[in-house]
Motif scaffolding. Structure first.
Motif, PDB file in Angstrom:
ATOM      1  N   ASN A 254       0.804  -1.221   0.000  1.00 12.72           N
ATOM      2  CA  ASN A 254       0.000   0.000   0.000  1.00 12.72           C
ATOM      3  C   ASN A 254       0.837   1.271   0.000  1.00 12.72           C
ATOM      4  OD1 ASN A 254      -1.296  -2.204   2.026  1.00 12.72           O
ATOM      5  ND2 ASN A 254      -2.854  -1.352   0.678  1.00 12.72           N
ATOM      6  N   ASP A 255       2.161   1.139   0.064  1.00  8.49           N
ATOM      7  CA  ASP A 255       3.015   2.330   0.024  1.00  8.49           C
ATOM      8  C   ASP A 255       2.821   3.085  -1.287  1.00  8.49           C
ATOM      9  OD1 ASP A 255       4.189   1.848   2.483  1.00  8.49           O
ATOM     10  OD2 ASP A 255       5.954   0.849   1.649  1.00  8.49           O
ATOM     11  N   PRO A 256       2.789   4.416  -1.235  1.00 10.94           N
ATOM     12  CA  PRO A 256       2.789   5.179  -2.492  1.00 10.94           C
ATOM     13  C   PRO A 256       4.046   4.861  -3.290  1.00 10.94           C
ATOM     14  CG  PRO A 256       2.278   6.593  -0.604  1.00 10.94           C
ATOM     15  CD  PRO A 256       2.731   5.275  -0.045  1.00 10.94           C
ATOM     16  N   LYS A 257       3.921   4.894  -4.592  1.00 11.47           N
ATOM     17  CA  LYS A 257       5.053   4.527  -5.450  1.00 11.47           C
ATOM     18  C   LYS A 257       6.280   5.394  -5.188  1.00 11.47           C
ATOM     19  CE  LYS A 257       3.106   1.274  -7.999  1.00 11.47           C
ATOM     20  NZ  LYS A 257       3.592  -0.127  -7.941  1.00 11.47           N
ATOM     21  N   ASP A 258       6.055   6.654  -4.803  1.00 11.97           N
ATOM     22  CA  ASP A 258       7.186   7.559  -4.580  1.00 11.97           C
ATOM     23  C   ASP A 258       7.579   7.671  -3.106  1.00 11.97           C
ATOM     24  OD1 ASP A 258       4.836   8.788  -3.909  1.00 11.97           O
ATOM     25  OD2 ASP A 258       5.317  10.720  -4.835  1.00 11.97           O
TER      26      ASP A 258
ATOM     27  N   SER B  71       9.934  -2.973  -1.958  1.00  8.04           N
ATOM     28  CA  SER B  71      10.463  -3.659  -0.776  1.00  8.04           C
ATOM     29  C   SER B  71       9.867  -3.034   0.474  1.00  8.04           C
ATOM     30  CB  SER B  71      11.986  -3.581  -0.734  1.00  8.04           C
ATOM     31  OG  SER B  71      12.412  -2.300  -0.324  1.00  8.04           O
ATOM     32  N   THR B  72       9.698  -3.827   1.504  1.00  6.51           N
ATOM     33  CA  THR B  72       9.035  -3.352   2.721  1.00  6.51           C
ATOM     34  C   THR B  72       9.805  -2.234   3.394  1.00  6.51           C
ATOM     35  OG1 THR B  72       8.037  -5.522   3.051  1.00  6.51           O
ATOM     36  CG2 THR B  72       8.117  -4.077   4.956  1.00  6.51           C
ATOM     37  N   ILE B  73      11.113  -2.297   3.377  1.00  5.77           N
ATOM     38  CA  ILE B  73      11.889  -1.258   4.054  1.00  5.77           C
ATOM     39  C   ILE B  73      12.108  -0.042   3.169  1.00  5.77           C
ATOM     40  CG2 ILE B  73      14.224  -1.994   3.428  1.00  5.77           C
ATOM     41  CD1 ILE B  73      14.921  -1.534   6.436  1.00  5.77           C
ATOM     42  N   GLY B  74      11.846  -0.161   1.866  1.00  3.66           N
ATOM     43  CA  GLY B  74      11.933   0.979   0.971  1.00  3.66           C
ATOM     44  C   GLY B  74      13.274   1.110   0.286  1.00  3.66           C
ATOM     45  N   THR B  75      13.305   1.940  -0.753  1.00  3.13           N
ATOM     46  CA  THR B  75      14.548   2.188  -1.489  1.00  3.13           C
ATOM     47  C   THR B  75      15.386   3.221  -0.742  1.00  3.13           C
ATOM     48  OG1 THR B  75      13.642   4.014  -2.787  1.00  3.13           O
ATOM     49  CG2 THR B  75      13.321   1.790  -3.663  1.00  3.13           C
ATOM     50  N   VAL B  76      16.675   3.228  -1.043  1.00  6.25           N
ATOM     51  CA  VAL B  76      17.561   4.208  -0.419  1.00  6.25           C
ATOM     52  C   VAL B  76      17.116   5.624  -0.763  1.00  6.25           C
ATOM     53  CG1 VAL B  76      19.912   5.131  -0.425  1.00  6.25           C
ATOM     54  CG2 VAL B  76      19.550   2.658  -0.326  1.00  6.25           C
ATOM     55  N   GLU B  77      16.729   5.844  -2.013  1.00  5.38           N
ATOM     56  CA  GLU B  77      16.305   7.176  -2.445  1.00  5.38           C
ATOM     57  C   GLU B  77      15.092   7.656  -1.661  1.00  5.38           C
ATOM     58  OE1 GLU B  77      16.439  10.731  -4.214  1.00  5.38           O
ATOM     59  OE2 GLU B  77      17.939   9.142  -4.400  1.00  5.38           O
ATOM     60  N   HIS B  78      14.121   6.763  -1.462  1.00  6.28           N
ATOM     61  CA  HIS B  78      12.924   7.163  -0.724  1.00  6.28           C
ATOM     62  C   HIS B  78      13.196   7.318   0.768  1.00  6.28           C
ATOM     63  CE1 HIS B  78      10.259   5.389  -4.156  1.00  6.28           C
ATOM     64  NE2 HIS B  78      10.813   6.536  -4.473  1.00  6.28           N
ATOM     65  N   LEU B  79      14.116   6.520   1.298  1.00  8.36           N
ATOM     66  CA  LEU B  79      14.479   6.670   2.707  1.00  8.36           C
ATOM     67  C   LEU B  79      15.106   8.038   2.969  1.00  8.36           C
ATOM     68  CD1 LEU B  79      16.022   3.176   3.566  1.00  8.36           C
ATOM     69  CD2 LEU B  79      13.824   4.060   4.294  1.00  8.36           C
ATOM     70  N   LYS B  80      15.809   8.553   1.965  1.00 12.93           N
ATOM     71  CA  LYS B  80      16.451   9.856   2.112  1.00 12.93           C
ATOM     72  C   LYS B  80      15.461  11.011   1.996  1.00 12.93           C
ATOM     73  CE  LYS B  80      20.971   8.522   0.185  1.00 12.93           C
ATOM     74  NZ  LYS B  80      21.875   8.727  -0.980  1.00 12.93           N
ATOM     75  N   ASN B  81      14.253  10.713   1.516  1.00  8.84           N
ATOM     76  CA  ASN B  81      13.296  11.777   1.228  1.00  8.84           C
ATOM     77  C   ASN B  81      11.928  11.511   1.845  1.00  8.84           C
ATOM     78  OD1 ASN B  81      14.649  13.695  -0.866  1.00  8.84           O
ATOM     79  ND2 ASN B  81      15.212  11.627  -1.501  1.00  8.84           N
ATOM     80  N   PRO B  82      11.862  11.391   3.161  1.00  9.87           N
ATOM     81  CA  PRO B  82      10.572  11.111   3.797  1.00  9.87           C
ATOM     82  C   PRO B  82       9.685  12.349   3.816  1.00  9.87           C
ATOM     83  CG  PRO B  82      12.226  11.523   5.449  1.00  9.87           C
ATOM     84  CD  PRO B  82      12.952  11.559   4.131  1.00  9.87           C
ATOM     85  N   ASN B  83       8.395  12.133   4.020  1.00  9.07           N
ATOM     86  CA  ASN B  83       7.453  13.240   4.087  1.00  9.07           C
ATOM     87  C   ASN B  83       6.409  12.909   5.150  1.00  9.07           C
ATOM     88  OD1 ASN B  83       5.201  15.038   3.603  1.00  9.07           O
ATOM     89  ND2 ASN B  83       6.155  15.530   1.637  1.00  9.07           N
ATOM     90  N   LEU B  84       6.423  13.630   6.251  1.00 11.62           N
ATOM     91  CA  LEU B  84       5.519  13.342   7.361  1.00 11.62           C
ATOM     92  C   LEU B  84       4.054  13.528   6.978  1.00 11.62           C
ATOM     93  CD1 LEU B  84       7.593  14.884  10.261  1.00 11.62           C
ATOM     94  CD2 LEU B  84       6.716  12.553  10.216  1.00 11.62           C
ATOM     95  N   LYS B  85       3.773  14.439   6.074  1.00  2.78           N
ATOM     96  CA  LYS B  85       2.384  14.662   5.667  1.00  2.78           C
ATOM     97  C   LYS B  85       1.850  13.462   4.895  1.00  2.78           C
ATOM     98  CE  LYS B  85       2.743  19.691   5.675  1.00  2.78           C
ATOM     99  NZ  LYS B  85       2.660  20.948   4.891  1.00  2.78           N
ATOM    100  N   VAL B  86       2.698  12.849   4.075  1.00  2.00           N
ATOM    101  CA  VAL B  86       2.289  11.654   3.330  1.00  2.00           C
ATOM    102  C   VAL B  86       2.092  10.483   4.294  1.00  2.00           C
ATOM    103  CG1 VAL B  86       2.930  10.038   1.500  1.00  2.00           C
ATOM    104  CG2 VAL B  86       3.468  12.466   1.262  1.00  2.00           C
ATOM    105  N   ILE B  87       2.945  10.403   5.310  1.00  3.32           N
ATOM    106  CA  ILE B  87       2.795   9.347   6.319  1.00  3.32           C
ATOM    107  C   ILE B  87       1.473   9.522   7.067  1.00  3.32           C
ATOM    108  CG2 ILE B  87       3.793   8.322   8.403  1.00  3.32           C
ATOM    109  CD1 ILE B  87       6.538   9.171   7.404  1.00  3.32           C
ATOM    110  N   ARG B  88       1.136  10.755   7.390  1.00  2.00           N
ATOM    111  CA  ARG B  88      -0.138  11.023   8.070  1.00  2.00           C
ATOM    112  C   ARG B  88      -1.309  10.623   7.179  1.00  2.00           C
ATOM    113  NH1 ARG B  88      -1.549  11.396  13.095  1.00  2.00           N
ATOM    114  NH2 ARG B  88       0.249  12.731  13.469  1.00  2.00           N
ATOM    115  N   ASP B  89      -1.240  10.922   5.902  1.00  2.49           N
ATOM    116  CA  ASP B  89      -2.315  10.539   4.980  1.00  2.49           C
ATOM    117  C   ASP B  89      -2.474   9.016   4.947  1.00  2.49           C
ATOM    118  OD1 ASP B  89      -2.813  13.173   4.355  1.00  2.49           O
ATOM    119  OD2 ASP B  89      -1.624  13.164   2.500  1.00  2.49           O
ATOM    120  N   PHE B  90      -1.347   8.310   4.949  1.00  2.98           N
ATOM    121  CA  PHE B  90      -1.381   6.848   4.945  1.00  2.98           C
ATOM    122  C   PHE B  90      -2.086   6.345   6.206  1.00  2.98           C
ATOM    123  CE2 PHE B  90       0.151   2.603   5.722  1.00  2.98           C
ATOM    124  CZ  PHE B  90       0.368   2.038   4.466  1.00  2.98           C
TER     125      PHE B  90
END
Length: 979
Positions: free
Chosen positions: A81-85, A249-268
């Motif tokens: 269910n993670d957003p693609k980005d 992957s469940t833990i995410g890509t390195v690129e996405h780990l470097k670019n988190p967004n708390l607002k997107v996490i809240r939406d999830f």
């Protein structure tokens, strides 16, 4: 909170029910305590399925075995269910749900809130900024504001509340279709637990994010050092080029780990953490009427929302083998995987379960008999990963000496050819059913097994089909050979993915770089009014139960052997042990002889026939040689006790030499030894043993190459034939009375007139750490792993309570000083701990053992942080009180049962005790103070010399840095392993 990569061979899976099962297992409805629930007739777990008005699923299974409850709160939301980005988001969120709400985890929410909002805005800006210099400036602002916000945060307050109520196993995991929060609580903590969980999911605050994010970075880097995980992710990506099973992957890509967004996490969170997408599962000792009423009261605030289910387009068929390669330092292996129907295809799930057991069941499967028993490879196995949309059916193997991975591949696929041709005995299915029934009985004893099965059904949207799960074992017996052959021919063709794990440098590793983080406040002494309220909630005391070894264990004798007996009053299982007072330290060849036995036949049976005989009667035997003891265990259904014991007695007395089997075993041992030298876990274990005992130590006390080559088949068989001549104790747990059991054993077990004296045992003496020293070994890895080791005084039972309190307070859990400081405050590691390790034998010495696993560029900071704690113990009266209360709750609700009673007695006896020491510990808790803990720390840890065991890549650390910690000795693998 770790990612949970689990390969499930489902015990409770789905099936198409026949007429008999439909009559036996039916949904019924009942009302109790004002709530209506559904249940399935003849369900051994007696599970109740409730659906509250807001759509929340509650599943309850009562088990009165011990006064504890396994709880799981799960949501149908994972990496699928993670957003693609923003891959890795579901896992981030899992971590953040331990950080509290506006009611707990905060000193002053009014002052903290605007700072939390500012941090969220900064992360949003950081996420959208691409210029490196600008990103660095934004991150500096995040770090600065986070440091201010942390002054109002109370780190680990959730963990403190759970520890205070006696919870164990506080954890969570995220996987492709699920995020599940786990607690094992005392039965008297229901009100406290539900009050905390209801608040936890009400409106979580994402505080202390940037330090927690760094912990996730560390977890990612640990994955980059794990060749097995890389193989798994590569295999899924190839099997599922479209589905998120393979693409995210469940833990995410390195690129996405470097670019988190708390607002997107809240939406999830707002999208998926809704009651109609969640379940609460509880298994254990409770009143279901009270529990459902309390859950309804606490979680009734939740509002249902429509949830968009992840429904990808179907995967295109695989028409020819897809070949992938993975490189890394660990040993070579091969993985072959087929994409098969998922959990919702109930008929296929049932057939796959049967096929998995036909191929491998530990004794009589095709791989067991044709490959492993004949030692054609180093080892081979089957996995059956059942997910909602698809399943993954896998074969895996490691090559023996002089063998290529392609030769392993051919051997594995040849077993599928046998299956597809139907060249197997259909009666094997009956034996499979009997063994599954045995497993089912065993699983009912475990609250965790119960809860996991029920939650798995909910996650895979099968809770409505629980009739199928309950009937699974019965329905296995109705699977025909034709169905098996048809399925195998349909799904096991050239449509597979094959992953070759090669030894070599992985040039694709992209490390998550260390960000600049200023340590944050953890406010150890602070506590929220909510925590005080939870702590003050009334709880009915649970009276601890002590073992009385004179009363709880019945004793007898057979000839010159002592018999220890505890009756099984719950089911028809038995466990029989012969425990010999001789082990590897008496004779290095014992372990090899024990391993050799599985490949030997007798004058009546071949090795393959022996495996089939035991499998057919749903029984097992095992011979295990440890340092000081050798144990024979025979287990299974009591109805087959005589058959199992007499068969084993025949084997041990009449096994015959097999030169070819020994030659193959020697070759496999040599290959396994070479593979161990490539495994970082084995290397670190050897480093620690070297530090503890010196160059000659228990880890490297093994047969030399020359000794191994010189051993003959006759020599090993003679060891096996003479084993029962050594002094041993007979242990029985089962439904028979003591008189009946001893009569049966006497009839079946031959004893000598007098026992043969055991050869003198080698003695290993722990070394003294008189000065700091560094033991270093080079390994190609992203992280650096550091252990501190120091040997201390000899065992003293009077110190047991204080040591337990010290470990809990200092470094034994997520609420401890070590974890709070190194991970929560300084974000230096994902995993860290420190314990004062107790010996298991009278006269042996205690040892201090500490650990940090961090990025290589954090090594010096991590060592400095641990050394600071080892030398200066911070005071936290609140943490000490929580540790004491947790100890009391643990002891009050612990129940040692079954044959565990006997092994508790034997462990106490080894320490020179004839009583249950838990009583002494429990009675000492209230009287212990911080001054006691501080004095202990000063006496045994502070400012003492240590041996540092460091495993790292020479290319990633500065060798001169090591010299700061002591004289450096670089150990070769030969010095560590002894060969």
């Amino acid at each position: 909170m770790s990612l949970k990569r689990v390969v499930l061979v489902l015990l409770f899976a789905c099936s198409i029910l026949g007429a008999t099962a439909q009559e036996k297992y039916q949904w019924k409805e009942a009302t109790s305590g004002g709530y209506t629930y559904k249940y399935v007739t003849n369900d051994p777990m007696k599970a109740r399925f409730y659906t509250l008005k807001n759509g929340l699923t509650v599943i309850l299974s009562v088990n009165k075995k011990e006064p504890r409850i396994q709880t799981l709160i799960g949501t149908r939301a994972g990496s699928n269910n993670d957003p693609k980005d923003h891959t890795g988001l579901a896992h981030y969120l899992e971590h953040l749900l331990f950080k509290g709400t506006e009611k707990y985890g905060s000193l002053d929410w009014a002052k903290e809130k605007p700072l939390i909002n500012e941090i969220s805005d900064l992360y949003d800006k950081y996420n959208k900024t691409t210029d490196p210099a600008a990103r660095k400036a934004v991150y500096h602002a995040i770090d600065s504001v986070s440091g201010i916000a942390a002054k109002y945060a109370i780190a680990n307050e959730y963990d403190k509340m759970m520890a205070g109520m006696g919870a164990q196993g506080t954890n969570a995991h995220t996987w492709v279709e699920e995020t599940i929060y786990e607690e094992d609580i005392p039965s008297n903590a229901i009100d406290k637990y539900l009050a905390v969980q209801a608040e936890r999911f009400r409106d979580p605050v994402f505080r202390l994010f940037h330090t927690e994010l760094e912990a996730v970075y560390e977890e990612k880097n640990r994955g980059l050092d794990n060749d097995g995980r890389k193989v798994y992710e590569t295999m899924l990506a190839a099997l599922f080029p479209t589905h998120n099973y393979g693409q995210q992957s469940t833990i995410g890509t390195v690129e996405h780990l470097k670019n988190p967004n708390l607002k997107v996490i809240r939406d999830f969170y707002n999208t998926y953490y809704v009651p109609n997408n969640m379940a609460i599962v509880m298994a254990g000792d409770f009143d279901p009427d009270y529990v459902i009423k309390t859950i309804d009261q606490q979680f009734g605030y939740m509002k249902a929302k429509p949830v968009k289910e992840y429904k990808p387009a179907p995967e295109a068929p695989i028409t020819s083998p897809v070949v992938k390669e993975v490189y890394g330092p660990d040993a070579e292996s091969i993985e072959i995987a087929f994409r098969t129907p998922g959990a919702l295809d109930t008929k296929s799930t049932l057939i796959q379960g049967v096929i998995s057991a036909i191929l491998q069941n530990g004794k009589a499967g095709l791989l067991d008999l044709n490959i492993n028993k004949q030692q054609k490879v180093l080892n081979a196995g089957v996995s059956n990963l059942t997910l909602k949309d698809y399943s993954v059916f896998g074969l895996s193997g490691k090559a023996k000496q002089g063998q290529t991975l392609d030769e392993v591949k051919s051997l594995l696929l040849s077993q599928l050819d046998i299956l597809k041709k139907g060249d197997f005995d259909e009666s094997l299915v009956k034996a499979i059913v009997n063994n599954y029934k045995l497993s089912e009985i065993q699983s009912l004893e475990s609250n965790n097994d119960r809860a996991t099965s029920l939650m798995d059904a909910f996650i895979k949207s099968r809770a409505k089909n629980w009739t199928s799960d309950v009937a699974f074992v019965d329905e296995m017996g109705n699977v025909t050979k034709k169905q098996i052959v048809d399925f195998a021919n349909k799904y096991f063709g050239n449509n597979y993915v094959i992953v070759y794990k090669r030894k070599g440098e992985d040039k694709n590793i992209q490390k998550v770089e260390k960000p600049a983080i200023t340590p944050v406040e953890v406010n150890r002494e602070a506590q929220s009014p909510f925590l005080v309220k939870i702590a003050e909630m009334p709880a009915t005391p649970v009276k601890p139960q002590w073992l009385d070894y004179q009363k709880d264990i019945q004793k007898s004798s057979i000839g010159n052997a002592d018999v220890l007996y505890v009756q099984n009053k719950d089911n028809g299982l038995f466990r029989l042990y012969y425990r010999f007072d001789v082990g590897n330290w008496n004779d290095k060849k014992l372990a090899l002889a024990a391993q050799y036995l599985q490949f030997l036949g007798t004058d009546k049976y071949s090795a393959e026939q022996i495996s089939k005989e035991f499998y057919n009667i749903a029984c097992n035997f095992n011979v295990s040689a440890t340092n000081e003891n050798t144990t024979i265990s025979i287990t299974g259904l009591q109805e087959n006790f005589d058959k199992a014991v007499s068969l084993f007695e025949h084997i041990i007395a009449n096994c015959q030499p097999n030169e070819a089997a020994l030659a193959a075993l020697k070759g496999r041992i040599q290959k396994a030894r070479a593979d161990s030298k490539l495994n970082k876990g084995a290397i670190l274990k050897g480093l620690n043993s070297y530090a503890m005992y010196g160059p000659k130590n228990p880890f490297n006390y093994s047969l030399s190459q020359a000794e191994l080559e010189a051993i003959t088949a006759t020599e090993l068989v003679n060891i096996l034939h003479s084993l029962t001549n050594y002094k041993h104790t007979i242990i029985y747990w089962g439904p028979k009375s003591l008189d009946e059991a001893t009569a049966d054993i006497k009839k079946l077990h031959t004893l000598p007139a007098s026992f043969t004296p055991a050869p003198p045992a080698v003695v290993f003496t722990k070394t003294n750490q008189d000065k700091n020293q560094v033991l270093f070994t080079n390994y190609d890895m992203v992280q650096t792993e550091v252990n501190w080791l120091r040997n201390n005084d000899a065992y003293d039972p009077a110190k047991t309570g204080l040591i337990s309190l010290f470990n809990s307070y200092f470094g034994g859990g997520m609420g401890s000083l070590v974890f709070q400081t190194i991970r929560e405050s300084k974000a230096l590691a994902y995993s860290t701990y420190a314990v004062y390790y107790s010996p298991d034998k009278k006269g042996e010495r205690y040892s201090t053992l500490a650990y940090v696993g961090s990025q290589a560029d954090k090594m010096n900071d991590a060592i400095e942080a641990m050394n600071g704690l080892m030398n200066d113990l911070p005071r936290s009266d609140k943490l000490l009180a929580t540790a004491k209360e947790g100890m009391k709750q643990d002891i009050e609700t612990e129940r040692i049962t079954n044959d565990g009673i006997i092994f508790s007695y034997l462990a106490a006896k080894k320490l020179g005790l004839d009583y249950d020491i838990r009583k002494q510990v429990y009675e000492s808790i209230d009287g212990m103070t911080f001054d006691n803990v501080k004095q202990f720390h000063n006496q045994y840890l502070a400012n003492k010399p240590y041996t540092y065991c460091i495993l790292a890549s020479e290319a990633k650390i500065n060798q001169d840095d090591l010299k700061k910690y002591g004289e450096v000795k670089k150990l070769s693998l030969e010095e560590i392993f002894g060969y």
